[in-house]
Enzyme design. Structure first.
Site, PDB file in Angstrom:
ATOM      1  N   LYS A 130     -61.329  22.416 131.180  1.00 14.30           N
ATOM      2  CA  LYS A 130     -60.988  22.188 132.593  1.00 14.30           C
ATOM      3  C   LYS A 130     -62.132  22.508 133.542  1.00 14.30           C
ATOM      4  CE  LYS A 130     -56.025  22.193 132.435  1.00 14.30           C
ATOM      5  NZ  LYS A 130     -54.888  23.063 132.212  1.00 14.30           N
ATOM      6  N   LYS A 170     -51.173  12.146 122.170  1.00 15.27           N
ATOM      7  CA  LYS A 170     -49.959  12.876 122.514  1.00 15.27           C
ATOM      8  C   LYS A 170     -49.298  12.242 123.749  1.00 15.27           C
ATOM      9  CE  LYS A 170     -48.885  17.550 124.058  1.00 15.27           C
ATOM     10  NZ  LYS A 170     -49.369  18.881 124.332  1.00 15.27           N
ATOM     11  N   LYS A 185     -47.630  13.438 130.542  1.00 12.26           N
ATOM     12  CA  LYS A 185     -47.141  12.967 131.843  1.00 12.26           C
ATOM     13  C   LYS A 185     -48.276  12.405 132.692  1.00 12.26           C
ATOM     14  CE  LYS A 185     -46.900  17.846 132.736  1.00 12.26           C
ATOM     15  NZ  LYS A 185     -46.067  18.904 132.260  1.00 12.26           N
TER      16      LYS A 185
END
Ligand code: TRP
Length: 338
Positions: free
Chosen positions: A117, A205, A208
């Site tokens: 990140k 995977k 969202k």
């Protein structure tokens, strides 16, 4: 009593992947253990963790909705189950600070999630770096030994263990050290984390954040729409149903989804469908299971009121504050702040 503790972030509406891979297994685990007086189960919303990254829509609404998810997924409430919000228990933040002074830059910088990140971004917030230490506080405050979570969080459990052991070594035996990730997996009764795949790109995977709507089923999709997405899922050209995540990830994903939805052992679902040549038949069955599950889930969700959730939280947060404050006091004494 032994403590089982887990949390799910409330940053958006969840996907069917989150439901089948995280929510449902945890609910089944909690229901299995909370009945006897050997275990207690702490379920919390890590709302302080939410604000390290973007929140879809209003955080308050997300928090309440996530709590309703637990109940709609079938979490049985009893005297050994405690539900609370992290930010309503100030001891989490306070212990986080003290643990910040025990954890090292080296070990925290090695966390994969942080590395991914923060990569080359000077603007990355400090919360993203400190997040695993807050997570350690979440766990250690309640002396939790069992922390059922996904594979992507295993590194954070090992970090929490290391911090606890270092603290105990330096200041005395204050913390219960959570069991190793190998033992966590055994406790959860899974061989490996369940990973529901993207419907259009089953090598990945289900997430969202994927843009294509057909890739994912959201828990607020209408049952009809969800069924359509299953019918349009990517499969392969082998023309024979077989469970092989590597060669036939699309078909394997459908079998996995069917097993979880119907609470049937995966092996049984695999043998029922083995050799079927019409993929459409399998899809129809899975589509019907998905739409039925969503319909029931959404019905239960609509029946849970905000007031009900707030009442449960009121009790849970009283309890959590009592336990957490007592542990914090012990820690403060050990480091001679008190
Ligand atoms: N980090 C977890 C996640 O992103 C959420 C979380 C925060 C958590 N604190 C925790 C999970 C403590 C278990 C225990 O999924």
């Amino acid at each position: 009593m032994k403590t089982i503790l887990t949390g799910i972030r409330a940053n958006s509406v969840l996907t069917l992947g989150n439901y089948l891979g995280a929510l449902l297994p945890m609910v089944r685990l909690a229901n299995k253990y909370s009945g006897d007086d050997e275990y207690q189960v702490n379920i919390f919303v890590p709302d302080l963790h939410s604000i390290i990254s973007e929140v879809d829509g209003d955080l308050q609404e997300n928090i309440i909705r996530t709590l309703k998810y637990w109940l709609a997924a079938g979490l049985k409430l009893d005297k050994n189950v405690h539900v609370y919000r992290q930010s309503y228990v100030p001891a989490h933040s306070e212990l986080c600070w003290i643990l910040n002074c025990v954890a090292t830059m080296g070990e925290t910088s090695r966390m994969t999630q942080y590395k991914e990140k923060s990569e080359g971004r000077e603007s990355c917030n400090v919360g993203i770096f400190d997040y695993p230490i807050l997570m350690a506080a979440d766990i250690l405050l309640y002396s939790a030994q069992y922390v059922p979570i996904g594979e992507d969080q295993f590194q954070h459990i090992e970090l929490a263990r290391n911090i606890a052991m270092r603290f105990n070594h330096k200041y005395g035996e204050v913390f219960t050290v959570p069991v190793s990730t190998a033992e966590q997996v055994k406790f959860m009764g899974v061989d490996e984390g369940i990973r529901i795949r993207d419907l259009l790109n089953p090598e990945k995977k289900m997430s969202k954040s994927t843009a294509a709507a057909g890739s994912k089923i959201m828990l607020d999709d209408s049952p009809e729409l969800a069924a359509k997405k299953i019918m349009s899922a990517t499969t392969d050209s082998y023309g024979k149903v077989k469970f092989d995540m590597w060669a036939q990830p699309g078909i394997s994903n459908l079998l996995q989804i069917e097993a979880l939805l119907t609470d049937t052992p995966l092996q049984d679902v695999i043998s029922t469908w083995a050799g079927e040549t019409r993929y459409g038949e399998l899809k129809k069955k899975v589509a019907s299971s998905v739409s039925q599950t969503l319909e029931e889930f959404q019905k239960r969700l609509s029946e849970i009121s905000d007031e009900q959730v707030l009442m449960i939280l009121g009790m849970g947060e009283n309890y959590a504050n009592e336990i957490a404050d007592a542990k914090l006091k012990e820690v403060q004494k050990a480091v001679r702040l008190r």
